[in-house]
Design an enzyme around this catalytic site. Structure first.
Site, PDB file in Angstrom:
ATOM      1  N   SER A 236       0.839  -1.195   0.000  1.00 43.57           N
ATOM      2  CA  SER A 236       0.000   0.000   0.000  1.00 43.57           C
ATOM      3  C   SER A 236       0.879   1.252   0.000  1.00 43.57           C
ATOM      4  O   SER A 236       1.737   1.382  -0.865  1.00 43.57           O
ATOM      5  CB  SER A 236      -0.964  -0.037   1.188  1.00 43.57           C
ATOM      6  OG  SER A 236      -2.003   0.893   1.016  1.00 43.57           O
ATOM      7  N   HIS A 366      -7.178  -6.178  -0.153  1.00 41.51           N
ATOM      8  CA  HIS A 366      -5.966  -5.361  -0.182  1.00 41.51           C
ATOM      9  C   HIS A 366      -4.981  -5.833   0.892  1.00 41.51           C
ATOM     10  O   HIS A 366      -5.333  -5.982   2.052  1.00 41.51           O
ATOM     11  CB  HIS A 366      -6.347  -3.898   0.049  1.00 41.51           C
ATOM     12  CG  HIS A 366      -5.211  -2.930  -0.110  1.00 41.51           C
ATOM     13  ND1 HIS A 366      -4.295  -3.008  -1.125  1.00 41.51           N
ATOM     14  CD2 HIS A 366      -4.860  -1.835   0.635  1.00 41.51           C
ATOM     15  CE1 HIS A 366      -3.434  -2.002  -1.017  1.00 41.51           C
ATOM     16  NE2 HIS A 366      -3.762  -1.300   0.046  1.00 41.51           N
TER      17      HIS A 366
END
Length: 541
Positions: A236, A366
């Protein structure tokens, strides 16, 4: 907002076994000599290059295509592998000026300690000082060990890294560049040295911090960790950081960004059209970008650089990009284009085996566990940090988010010749040399010839076709091919295709039809079924 804050969460990216769920597997042509597998001994090899004056932001032309990574600021193109050193320096300075902010050179004093559990860093420069630390987890065995810097406490399978024989350095980027601060009052160890109004963004500050860790490892005597075998990874926002860290320090032997999103790997020009986090949102959410990038959030086509060139800055060192095709906000399609574009530089340098892009994953969460990544993760550590492996890089791109480089470039990859820095005994290959496993074909006497290289798996394949001009220049070409029953082309690039099964024709596009005598170009396609070795002919126009 980004999908994962990453501020307090600690997520172990535990991956268990390689799962064959491929939708595209492409081995990148070009084999790197053994000497090229090692990282540099200096942070920036091109620091002594004479770079022309950089353009002003107000004078930049609009260009919807990706800038040519092989074209110098004086508009000439590089012709040898040795030319890349100073061309990379031009890209570096453009990226600093317009995207990330400047990364200062090594400060006047960097001291610290390295133990089996901790690294301390003390920096002094122009009367200012700061310090930070990072914890260390060693693998079993006897050191000194290679090490992977893990940003933010998550984003890598630390157990797999240590099992492969590398140490883990747990790096807190916020100690060096804190999030949640306004651009005119940045905080952290970097800004304590260079001022809280420094125009340099957080990603570059984080990169500066890792470079200082490597400085300390270098000066420690190498009894615990090896300074010549350092990797970096993160997911991320920390994937953004890992990408920039690897691009801007040539001592990093292996760069492994994970699901980095906008401000990471995805091409900046592609973000607006893909539905990824917008450039203005990423610029405003945190001071990740340098301050100067604010001018380009609504007009990325004016940028004289893009992230495919930051991918290229890593070459010929190891690069393993892990991505998530299930979340458009991460810009995976644009990331695949960046990887494909940067891979052209890898290939030109003869190091195509050193880059992997992998978005073929089943779980769309994610920063979730990725069983598909464990084997390539360990293979990359073995190859680039331990230097005991030789696994080839590959473009394993999910059909959910598959970019097409041909739509983004109007330049071709040159055949870089030998330079004084590459004697014949270690001269890298070039795009016109045959890919591993492909049949070699002598240049035809006249017209053109085509050779086919196939990477196949159960139920599918990717084919790379090399077209070579004969004794005379040609202005265009058409490759005729008869696919076996059950084989169907689903996607193609760098070619104009007629037909998808049976007898098909594949002709040049606008930028790759004109070839000088003996010159080669490549195109490719992906398909289902089994291709085998289809009958192929090439006709010049």
């Amino acid at each position: 907002m980004t999908i994962h804050s990453g501020r307090t969460s600690v997520i172990a990216l535990a991956v268990a076994a390689l799962v064959a769920t491929a939708t595209a597997i492409v081995t990148v042509a070009g084999t790197a000599p053994a000497a090229q597998l090692a990282a540099s001994t200096v942070e920036n090899e091109g620091a002594d290059c004479a770079v022309p004056a950089l353009p002003d932001a107000g004078s930049l032309p609009t260009n919807a295509r990706l800038p040519d990574p092989f074209r110098r600021l004086d508009n000439s193109r590089i012709t040898t592998t040795g030319d890349w050193r100073c061309r990379r320096e031009e890209i570096k300075r453009l990226a600093e000026k317009f995207v990330y902010g400047e990364k200062p050179a090594k400060p006047q004093s960097v001291t610290g300690t390295v133990s089996g559990s901790n690294i301390t860093v003390n920096v002094s420069h122009n009367g200012r000082s700061s310090s930070f630390s990072a914890s260390v987890q060693l693998p079993s065995g006897t050191g000194p060990f290679p090490a992977v810097v893990v940003l933010g406490g998550f984003g890598a399978d630390t157990a797999a890294i240590r099992a492969a024989g590398a140490a883990v350095i747990n790096y807190d980027p916020y100690a060096v560049g804190r999030e949640g601060t306004p651009r005119n009052n940045k905080q952290g160890a970097f800004y304590s040295i260079y001022g809280n109004t420094s125009p340099t963004g957080l990603l570059m500050a984080w990169a500066w911090g890792v470079s200082r860790i490597i400085d300390v490892i270098e000066s420690s005597g190498g009894t615990v960790l090896r300074a010549d075998a350092t990797g970096v990874t993160g997911c991320s926002r920390f994937g953004k950081g890992a990408f920039v860290i690897g691009a801007f320090d040539q001592r990093i032997a292996l760069t492994m960004p994970i699901e980095s999103g906008t401000a990471g790997v995805p091409i900046l020009r592609g973000v607006p059209g893909e539905g990824a986090q917008s450039l203005s949102s990423a610029y405003g959410e945190q001071p990740w970008f340098g301050d100067a990038f604010g001018t380009f959030t609504g007009s990325p086509n004016r940028l004289p650089v893009d992230t495919h060139e930051m991918v290229a800055m890593v070459a010929p060192r190891g690069l393993f990009v892990m991505d998530n095709p299930h979340i458009a906000n991460l810009g995976p399609r644009s990331a695949s284009v960046a990887a494909l574009g940067g891979a052209e530089v890898y290939k030109a340098l003869g190091a195509g085996d050193n880059i992997t892009y992998w978005s073929d994953v089943a779980d769309g969460t994610h920063c979730a566990n990725r069983p598909e990544w464990r084997t390539p993760l360990q293979q990359n550590i073995q190859k680039h940090l331990l230097r005991t492996g030789n696994a080839a890089g590959a473009m394993r791109i999910s059909s959910r988010a598959q970019g097409n480089l041909a739509e983004w470039r109007d330049w071709t990859t040159p055949n870089l010749g030998q330079s004084p820095s590459n004697p014949p005994s270690s001269q890298p290959g070039s795009p016109s040399s045959s890919p591993p496993g492909s049949p070699s074909s002598p240049p035809p006497v006249g017209g053109c010839a085509a050779s086919v290289s196939v990477n196949a798996w159960t139920g599918g394949f990717v084919a790379t076709i090399r077209v070579t001009a004969g004794a005379n220049p040609i202005n265009g070409w058409t490759v005729a091919m008869t696919l076996p029953a059950g084989a169907t082309i689903t996607n193609s690039w760098n070619t104009t295709r007629t037909g998808a099964s049976g007898a098909v024709q594949l002709a040049n596009v606008s930028y790759n039809g004109r070839l000088t005598a003996g010159q080669s170009t490549e195109f490719g396609f992906q398909g289902t079924g089994s291709l085998g070795t289809p009958p192929t002919t090439c006709t010049a126009t």
